[in-house]
Design an enzyme around this catalytic site. Sequence first.
Site: not given
Length: 358
Positions: A137, A192, A224, A248, A252
């Site tokens: 970001y 990851k 994942d 992020d 959600d």
Amino acid sequence: MAHKIAVLPGDGIGPEIIEQAVRVLGALGQSFELQEAKVGGAAFDAFEHPLPPATLALAKNASAVLFGAVGDWKYDSLPREFRPEQAILGLRRELGLFANFRPAILYPELASASSLRPEIVSGLNILILRELTGDIYFGKPRGVRTAEDGPFKGEREGYDTMRYAEPEIRRIAHLGFQAAQKRSKRLCSVDKANVLETSQLWRDIVIEVAREYPDVELSHMYVDNAAMQLVRAPRQFDVIVTGNLFGDILSDEAAMLTGSIGMLPSASLNASGQGLYEPSHGSAPDIAGKGLANPLATILSAAMMLRYSLDMAPLADRIEAAVGKVLAQGLRTADIYEEGTTKVGTAQMGDAVLKALA
Ligand code: IPM
Ligand code: MG
């Protein structure tokens, strides 16, 4: 001395949901010093900047920021630096709000609103701790340039930089373990590390920090797989700690599992306990100004503010109990409405919370 609270309603449904949260704060018998300022698209319209200096200064000088939401399609064609989203990114960066707490709780009364079957999701209560001021970001360099190498040499390419410094990982990891200590003593760190160097460092540091919290059971999961496990068997999670980008996305996803994103508050804290409190949902420009929006996430964000930044936990408890009461009474805004309940608008929901508080 009265606590200073910066109130930043923003765009879309922001002003109407903030109005209800402000009413609730006003009913607690405390004297807060509320100072309102424009942010996001509203600030751009008035001052040609989504985070004008006066708004930033107000936020910096406050004990806490109560934030509505920013964004509207009508700003999509502006250069990135002027888009409403830059306001929230700027506040996070300028106030150093690195720790973002996003609870995903399934309220029993709203169980049927989830996209998952009740036997998979009932009782869900996850806390996602998202690092908020680092990662891809904010990492530099970033931009659009002509590729200097690779199979597309000479072509235009976009690039961003994922990076985390060791102290950055360390401080969020500590908060993850401390949050887990207060809950079920299980922490899942999501990364990851099978592909990314940044993630490998993340994992190494989290493992190091874990030595200081022998009472917490630490697990690691690739992002994942975490995305998959969240829809397969979400109750296996208690506290998740992860980086900015993965957080992020996963927050959600987790919010949607509860079927009630209109109910979920969030807190973003810096090292000195100053915080920004906002609903987890967005600005919903399609229903703005219609009195349909659910103010409960914002009201619950105000409760989080009392708990985390203002040291007024008993008042936070009172607000949360009042929200529980209106749900038990069967009152629902359109987003959580189902047959057999009573549909109410934004202000009526605020009225009901005030009444339940009294
Ligand atoms: C969020 C939002 C923001 C983010 C946007 C509005 C910049 O999606 O708070 O999750 O990506 O962090
Ligand atoms: Mg998001």
